[in-house]
Design a protein around this motif. Structure first.
Motif, mmCIF file in Angstrom:
data_model
loop_
_atom_site.group_PDB
_atom_site.id
_atom_site.type_symbol
_atom_site.label_atom_id
_atom_site.label_comp_id
_atom_site.label_asym_id
_atom_site.label_seq_id
_atom_site.Cartn_x
_atom_site.Cartn_y
_atom_site.Cartn_z
ATOM 1 N N LEU A 175 6.107 11.882 5.342
ATOM 2 C CA LEU A 175 6.305 11.469 6.619
ATOM 3 C C LEU A 175 4.991 10.935 7.048
ATOM 4 C CD1 LEU A 175 7.148 14.982 6.197
ATOM 5 C CD2 LEU A 175 7.936 14.734 8.459
ATOM 6 N N SER A 176 5.375 9.907 8.071
ATOM 7 C CA SER A 176 3.906 9.220 8.739
ATOM 8 C C SER A 176 4.316 9.186 10.167
ATOM 9 C CB SER A 176 3.982 7.823 8.070
ATOM 10 O OG SER A 176 2.767 7.249 8.369
ATOM 11 N N ILE A 177 3.311 9.715 10.934
ATOM 12 C CA ILE A 177 3.425 9.356 12.338
ATOM 13 C C ILE A 177 2.355 8.617 12.968
ATOM 14 C CG2 ILE A 177 3.571 11.033 14.454
ATOM 15 C CD1 ILE A 177 5.596 11.700 12.196
ATOM 16 N N GLU A 178 2.859 7.600 13.444
ATOM 17 C CA GLU A 178 1.955 6.407 14.147
ATOM 18 C C GLU A 178 0.727 6.076 13.044
ATOM 19 O OE1 GLU A 178 1.247 6.788 18.405
ATOM 20 O OE2 GLU A 178 3.125 7.776 18.855
ATOM 21 N N MET A 179 1.314 5.709 12.098
ATOM 22 C CA MET A 179 0.097 5.367 11.081
ATOM 23 C C MET A 179 0.612 3.757 10.588
ATOM 24 S SD MET A 179 -1.006 5.867 7.047
ATOM 25 C CE MET A 179 0.407 5.003 6.652
ATOM 26 N N PHE A 180 1.843 3.557 10.481
ATOM 27 C CA PHE A 180 2.392 2.215 10.022
ATOM 28 C C PHE A 180 1.969 1.266 10.991
ATOM 29 C CE2 PHE A 180 5.725 2.552 6.824
ATOM 30 C CZ PHE A 180 5.247 3.796 6.253
ATOM 31 N N GLU A 181 1.471 1.472 12.197
ATOM 32 C CA GLU A 181 0.845 0.383 13.286
ATOM 33 C C GLU A 181 -0.475 -0.102 12.727
ATOM 34 O OE1 GLU A 181 3.330 3.434 15.589
ATOM 35 O OE2 GLU A 181 1.967 3.302 13.892
ATOM 36 N N HIS A 182 -1.016 0.668 11.898
ATOM 37 C CA HIS A 182 -2.219 0.184 11.429
ATOM 38 C C HIS A 182 -2.326 -0.385 10.062
ATOM 39 C CE1 HIS A 182 -4.810 2.356 14.202
ATOM 40 N NE2 HIS A 182 -3.989 3.495 14.469
ATOM 41 N N MET A 183 -1.062 -0.517 9.507
ATOM 42 C CA MET A 183 -0.770 -1.077 8.301
ATOM 43 C C MET A 183 -0.371 -2.601 8.414
ATOM 44 S SD MET A 183 -1.271 1.533 6.195
ATOM 45 C CE MET A 183 -2.738 2.129 7.296
ATOM 46 N N ARG A 184 -0.366 -3.051 7.473
ATOM 47 C CA ARG A 184 0.189 -4.694 7.452
ATOM 48 C C ARG A 184 1.401 -5.039 6.162
ATOM 49 N NH1 ARG A 184 -2.466 -8.347 10.750
ATOM 50 N NH2 ARG A 184 -3.216 -7.081 12.506
ATOM 51 N N ASN A 185 1.007 -4.645 4.933
ATOM 52 C CA ASN A 185 1.941 -5.175 3.963
ATOM 53 C C ASN A 185 2.749 -3.892 3.526
ATOM 54 O OD1 ASN A 185 3.237 -5.661 1.310
ATOM 55 N ND2 ASN A 185 1.314 -6.989 0.852
ATOM 56 N N TYR A 186 3.995 -3.929 4.432
ATOM 57 C CA TYR A 186 4.857 -3.116 4.453
ATOM 58 C C TYR A 186 5.655 -2.784 3.139
ATOM 59 C CZ TYR A 186 4.205 -2.163 9.434
ATOM 60 O OH TYR A 186 3.600 -1.935 10.676
ATOM 61 N N GLU A 187 6.054 -4.067 2.403
ATOM 62 C CA GLU A 187 6.626 -4.111 1.379
ATOM 63 C C GLU A 187 5.799 -3.477 0.155
ATOM 64 O OE1 GLU A 187 7.629 -8.014 -1.475
ATOM 65 O OE2 GLU A 187 9.192 -7.740 0.342
ATOM 66 N N HIS A 188 4.628 -3.703 0.077
ATOM 67 C CA HIS A 188 3.681 -2.888 -0.786
ATOM 68 C C HIS A 188 3.616 -1.610 -0.509
ATOM 69 C CE1 HIS A 188 -0.057 -3.008 -3.374
ATOM 70 N NE2 HIS A 188 0.902 -2.344 -3.873
ATOM 71 N N LEU A 189 3.218 -1.097 0.744
ATOM 72 C CA LEU A 189 3.147 0.124 1.057
ATOM 73 C C LEU A 189 4.333 0.985 0.900
ATOM 74 C CD1 LEU A 189 1.672 2.540 2.630
ATOM 75 C CD2 LEU A 189 2.654 1.439 4.822
ATOM 76 N N LEU A 190 5.610 0.361 1.235
ATOM 77 C CA LEU A 190 7.022 1.142 0.809
ATOM 78 C C LEU A 190 7.343 1.324 -0.697
ATOM 79 C CD1 LEU A 190 9.117 0.057 4.071
ATOM 80 C CD2 LEU A 190 7.968 2.214 3.525
ATOM 81 N N GLN A 191 6.959 0.153 -1.458
ATOM 82 C CA GLN A 191 6.969 0.381 -2.810
ATOM 83 C C GLN A 191 6.103 1.213 -3.398
ATOM 84 O OE1 GLN A 191 4.269 -0.413 -5.340
ATOM 85 N NE2 GLN A 191 5.955 0.354 -6.833
ATOM 86 N N ARG A 192 5.116 1.842 -3.018
ATOM 87 C CA ARG A 192 4.225 2.819 -3.232
ATOM 88 C C ARG A 192 4.736 4.128 -2.890
ATOM 89 N NH1 ARG A 192 -1.975 1.270 -2.091
ATOM 90 N NH2 ARG A 192 -2.372 2.962 -3.325
ATOM 91 N N ILE A 193 5.220 4.157 -1.837
ATOM 92 C CA ILE A 193 5.903 5.391 -1.249
ATOM 93 C C ILE A 193 7.045 5.882 -1.984
ATOM 94 C CG2 ILE A 193 6.822 6.517 0.690
ATOM 95 C CD1 ILE A 193 5.137 4.890 2.585
ATOM 96 N N GLY A 194 7.661 4.707 -2.297
ATOM 97 C CA GLY A 194 8.897 5.146 -2.979
ATOM 98 C C GLY A 194 8.755 5.593 -4.447
ATOM 99 N N SER A 195 7.660 5.137 -4.998
ATOM 100 C CA SER A 195 7.054 5.434 -6.158
ATOM 101 C C SER A 195 6.583 7.180 -6.163
ATOM 102 C CB SER A 195 5.960 4.743 -6.960
ATOM 103 O OG SER A 195 4.831 4.943 -6.169
ATOM 104 N N TRP A 196 6.260 7.504 -5.006
ATOM 105 C CA TRP A 196 5.790 9.012 -5.028
ATOM 106 C C TRP A 196 7.114 9.848 -4.586
ATOM 107 C CZ3 TRP A 196 1.944 6.772 -0.955
ATOM 108 C CH2 TRP A 196 0.744 6.239 -1.812
ATOM 109 N N LEU A 197 8.079 9.465 -4.289
ATOM 110 C CA LEU A 197 9.335 10.191 -3.860
ATOM 111 C C LEU A 197 10.092 10.478 -5.417
ATOM 112 C CD1 LEU A 197 10.539 8.470 -0.625
ATOM 113 C CD2 LEU A 197 9.776 10.748 -0.823
#
Length: 348
Positions: free
Chosen positions: A194-216
């Protein structure tokens, strides 16, 4: 023109402009922002949005993480205890005709997360950007058999949450302090992220979501709460050096569009999206301002310790202006322009 704007800003920061006029000025800036982002018509706007999506793909996961700490997260907890609700939820809350106050609005939004993220006892849960622990502590109390890992960029927040866990005899929480660019969870895997109002501080969503996917785990799900514009994606510094919000409160920040995350589904796939009118954030920010003004004397002491006694009044007014700016932005056009968005993704 810039000299005139700077003079007005200095007057506002000294408290020389009444709140009602400040709010009119903020609404005018909202209209200017929309006009600038839509200059050239629909085709030009779409091309700028496409270019910004491409730019995100080439960016680091996060930028200006030190600025985010300085501007928000390393302020002493008593400041936020004087302004926020009882659970210290530093993000939009949920209001309707039956919501009596800020504390209830905090609880209503947390209950919404619980339902939309499909939380259950016994899950392994990761919260990215845990703030002062409103959601982490909520989940820990409601799901005693869950194992919760909370990640923050702030040592002060980690210490605060750990103290709350000790006070509440909650032994199912681990808190990590780390820059999102360097977050490495090793072989750990989670049923929910879960992430609440953190993605607005992020930029590379492709890399971020790839990493999150690997943790799920297979079938694991990601729940995200962001604020956004109905159609526009833009960085806050795009307005240049005279962008007061970027300079003092949101350096390196991003305003996503409601569909921005949907462009990055290589590793996670959208299950459902919900849009919530910005009026919920408007009411939240106005409640924070009311608390701020009610506790003015105590807040001046906290700000004096944080910024120096000679700057306490200046920062007191800057924070008041920040609450008003949030309220007017999200209340603009009856909350139909800047919104709150919820997404539930599943690992591919």
């Amino acid at each position: 023109m810039h000299e005139q704007e700077d003079l007005l800003t200095r007057c506002a920061e000294r408290g020389l402009i009444p709140d009602a006029l400040l709010r009119i000025g903020i609404r005018r800036l909202c209209a200017i922002r929309l006009a600038e982002e839509r200059v050239g018509g629909m085709d030009a706007t779409c091309e700028r949005q496409r270019a910004r999506i491409d730019e995100l793909r080439g960016s680091p996961i996060a930028i200006e993480t030190d600025a985010a700490n300085t501007q928000h997260y390393e302020l002493p907890p008593p400041f936020f205890q004087h302004c926020l609700g009882a659970r210290l939820k530093y993000s939009a809350c949920y209001w309707d005709d039956t919501t009596p106050d800020l504390d209830a609005a905090e609880a209503r939004m947390l209950e919404l997360y619980e339902n939309r993220a499909q939380l259950a006892d016994g899950q392994r849960i990761l919260e990215l950007g845990c703030g002062w622990g409103s959601l982490t502590l909520w989940m820990a109390a409601r799901y005693p058999n869950a194992r919760i890992t909370a990640v923050s960029n702030s040592a002060a927040q980690r210490e605060f949450i750990e103290a709350r866990c000790r006070d509440g005899s909650l032994d199912n929480v681990d808190v990590m302090t780390i820059d999102a660019n360097h977050l490495d969870l090793g072989e750990e895997s989670f049923d929910r992220v879960l992430s609440i109002e953190m993605f607005e501080h992020m930029r590379n969503y492709e890399h971020l979501l790839q990493r999150i996917g690997s943790w799920l785990v297979p079938g694991g799900k990601l729940f995200v709460h962001i604020f956004c514009n109905r159609t526009l994606l833009y960085p806050f510094e795009s307005a240049g050096d005279n962008d007061w919000m970027a300079r003092h409160f949101f350096t390196g920040g991003l305003m996503p569009a409601a569909d921005t995350l949907l462009h990055f589904q290589k590793d996670v796939s959208i299950e459902q999206r919900w849009l919530i009118p910005g009026t919920h954030y408007e009411k939240t920010a106005n409640a924070w301002l009311q608390n701020h003004d009610r506790n003015r004397n105590e807040i001046l002491k906290v700000l004096g310790n944080a910024y120096g006694s000679e700057n306490a009044s200046l920062w007191n007014q800057r924070w008041r202006m920040f609450w008003m700016a949030c309220a007017e932005l999200f209340g603009y056009r009856q909350g139909g322009e800047w919104l709150i968005a919820h997404y539930r993704f599943v690992r591919r």
